[in-house]
Design an enzyme around this catalytic site. Structure first.
Site, PDB file in Angstrom:
ATOM      1  N   HIS A 333     -53.114  70.208   7.279  1.00 24.33           N
ATOM      2  CA  HIS A 333     -51.592  71.086   7.051  1.00 24.33           C
ATOM      3  C   HIS A 333     -50.368  70.299   7.475  1.00 24.33           C
ATOM      4  O   HIS A 333     -50.635  69.221   7.789  1.00 24.33           O
ATOM      5  CB  HIS A 333     -51.464  72.248   8.662  1.00 24.33           C
ATOM      6  CG  HIS A 333     -50.481  73.162   8.519  1.00 24.33           C
ATOM      7  ND1 HIS A 333     -49.787  72.019   9.169  1.00 24.33           N
ATOM      8  CD2 HIS A 333     -50.161  74.474   7.891  1.00 24.33           C
ATOM      9  CE1 HIS A 333     -48.472  74.003   8.630  1.00 24.33           C
ATOM     10  NE2 HIS A 333     -48.411  75.313   8.081  1.00 24.33           N
ATOM     11  N   ASP A 392     -54.098  79.945   5.320  1.00 27.69           N
ATOM     12  CA  ASP A 392     -54.689  79.572   3.499  1.00 27.69           C
ATOM     13  C   ASP A 392     -56.243  79.470   3.045  1.00 27.69           C
ATOM     14  O   ASP A 392     -57.160  80.833   2.629  1.00 27.69           O
ATOM     15  CB  ASP A 392     -53.846  79.035   2.222  1.00 27.69           C
ATOM     16  CG  ASP A 392     -53.053  79.123   2.592  1.00 27.69           C
ATOM     17  OD1 ASP A 392     -52.293  80.400   2.372  1.00 27.69           O
ATOM     18  OD2 ASP A 392     -51.994  77.913   2.501  1.00 27.69           O
TER      19      ASP A 392
END
Length: 455
Positions: A333, A392
């Site tokens: 991320h 996700d």
């Protein structure tokens, strides 16, 4: 050249023009360092360029040491100063849905009382309806297999039904935002159903039920029999809560600030945010995770064999497998390092849902990849921070287990994130100063104009 070309015709002349543009548009990679350009608006250490201030949400991924240096820590996400984990667990503990409470918090800046929350739910239920004949005249006309495109088109068309579409006074924008938050589930699911009908499936257009939560309405609208379990609706509600907001620096929210600063209307602003979210590097990432795992299941003979799974993941990193992008989707991320708190929250719900759906083996495969992925990535890449599973990684698996069609994964992200976009649009309007206009350095050369006959 044909007089009535196919709309998607790729003519040789067009290919040649694309090659010509490529030859004359390539910027020397070294120039970015020469002019100290923060590519992606992030420095070499991955820290974002400060472009604004916000009170809406906060992301905590590093602890400061007494000497001023920073060290990675377990990730935390706060909405209006409140830990998102407490929002999720608080709603579950009280056996209620939490997304609507989260929307209220983001828009108004404080938690609602029981009475305020009930009134807010009633207000969203009141607005959860579309103009007369909108489904027939807009959604069922020229349906798209890309539901995000259908959703953006519907949002822009709603402006035609709003006599105050261009009014950017705060009360009017609040009304528009509430209406869009309420109808995004309808626009998304109806857009999907319209395309399925075009492709030969039966058409299901259920009317929304104002007493239901957003999560319940999504399942009610989508499923032919409108049936869903208590646990299914609550897991989807958790996903909506976790996706509702994530700071001003993410691509679609920054887009919201940029276009709002120009003074544009709410419908255009949300359409721009949708266009930003649609990209596979942003809202479409969970689709890539599911597709990667489907490819993995097809190529890994024994899902429990750690060496075989490790070899598959190494192949991804070496651009030899799946889409040859060199990415292990769902890993890493821009901000979080040791952990993404949203992924941590989802993990426990995924395990329970996998038992309910009889898909524990798949969950074990996800758990193994979550453990092996960071180790493989850090061993093969120069890293400035840690790597962990992001939201996700598990959200796509949740949607898969809920039997949600792949075409709705990103629209569901939008159904949640429109709450955050609305809060940021309102914040930008309240504090509006200059139009957001960054600088670009020209690095080409100047040339004389040549008359046509001399070229």
């Amino acid at each position: 050249m044909a007089t009535n070309p196919n709309y998607s015709d790729m003519l040789p002349e067009v290919r040649a023009m694309a090659s010509d543009a490529k030859r004359h548009s390539r910027i020397n990679a070294g120039d970015y360092a020469k002019y100290d350009v923060k590519r992606g608006l992030r420095d070499l250490n991955g820290k974002g360029v400060l472009a604004g201030l916000t009170e809406i949400s906060d992301i905590h991924a590093k602890d400061k040491l007494p000497d001023g240096s920073e060290v990675p820590c377990e990730g935390k996400l706060y909405f209006r100063g409140i830990d998102v984990e407490e929002l999720v667990t608080g709603a579950l503990r009280e056996k209620r849905f939490g997304f609507e409470e989260t929307v209220y918090l983001l828009l108004l800046g404080h938690l609602p009382t029981a009475g305020e929350l009930e009134e807010f739910r009633r207000l969203l239920g009141y607005y959860r309806t579309l103009p007369n004949n909108f489904v027939r005249d807009v959604i069922l006309k020229a349906p798209s297999g890309d539901v995000m495109n259908s959703l953006a088109r519907s949002v822009l068309n709603l402006a035609s039904y709003d006599p105050k579409a261009d009014d950017i006074s705060l009360p009017n924008v609040m009304r528009q935002c509430l209406q869009l938050i309420a109808v995004f589930p309808l626009l998304s699911v109806y857009g999907y159903q319209a395309y399925q009908y075009k492709e030969g499936s039966s058409l299901y257009i259920h009317a929304p039920r104002p007493e239901l939560s957003a999560a319940e309405n999504i399942l009610h609208l989508l499923r032919p029999n409108s049936e869903y379990s208590y646990w299914e609706a609550h897991v989807l509600d958790v996903c909506l809560t976790l996706h509702a907001e994530h700071g001003g620096g993410n691509n679609s929210t920054f887009t919201t600030h940029v276009v709002t600063s120009s003074g544009t209307d709410t419908y255009s602003c949300m359409a721009a945010a949708l266009a930003s979210l649609k990209g596979p590097r942003h809202g479409g990432a969970n689709i890539k995770v599911v597709e990667m795992f489907e490819d993995m299941k097809a190529h890994v003979r024994d899902w429990k064999d750690e060496d075989e799974v490790r070899a598959y993941l190494q192949g991804l990193l070496d651009k030899k497998g799946f889409d040859r992008s060199g990415l292990i989707y769902g890993m890493g991320h821009a901000v979080y390092s040791l952990s993404d708190p949203r992924a941590n929250l989802l993990r426990s719900f995924v395990e329970t849902l996998s038992r309910e759906k009889g898909r524990q083996e798949e969950y074990q495969l996800y758990s193994m990849v979550e453990r092996l992925g960071p180790e493989i990535i850090s061993g093969g890449r120069r890293m400035y921070k840690g790597v962990s599973a992001n939201v996700d990684f598990y959200s796509g698996f949740v949607y898969h287990m809920l039997d949600l069609p792949l075409q709705l994964y990103t629209p569901i992200f939008a159904i949640a994130r429109v709450a955050g976009w609305s809060a940021h649009r309102i914040e930008e309007l309240i504090n509006m100063g200059k139009i957001i206009r960054p600088a670009y350095q020209y690095v080409g050369s100047h040339k004389p104009y040549l008359p046509l006959i001399q070229r």
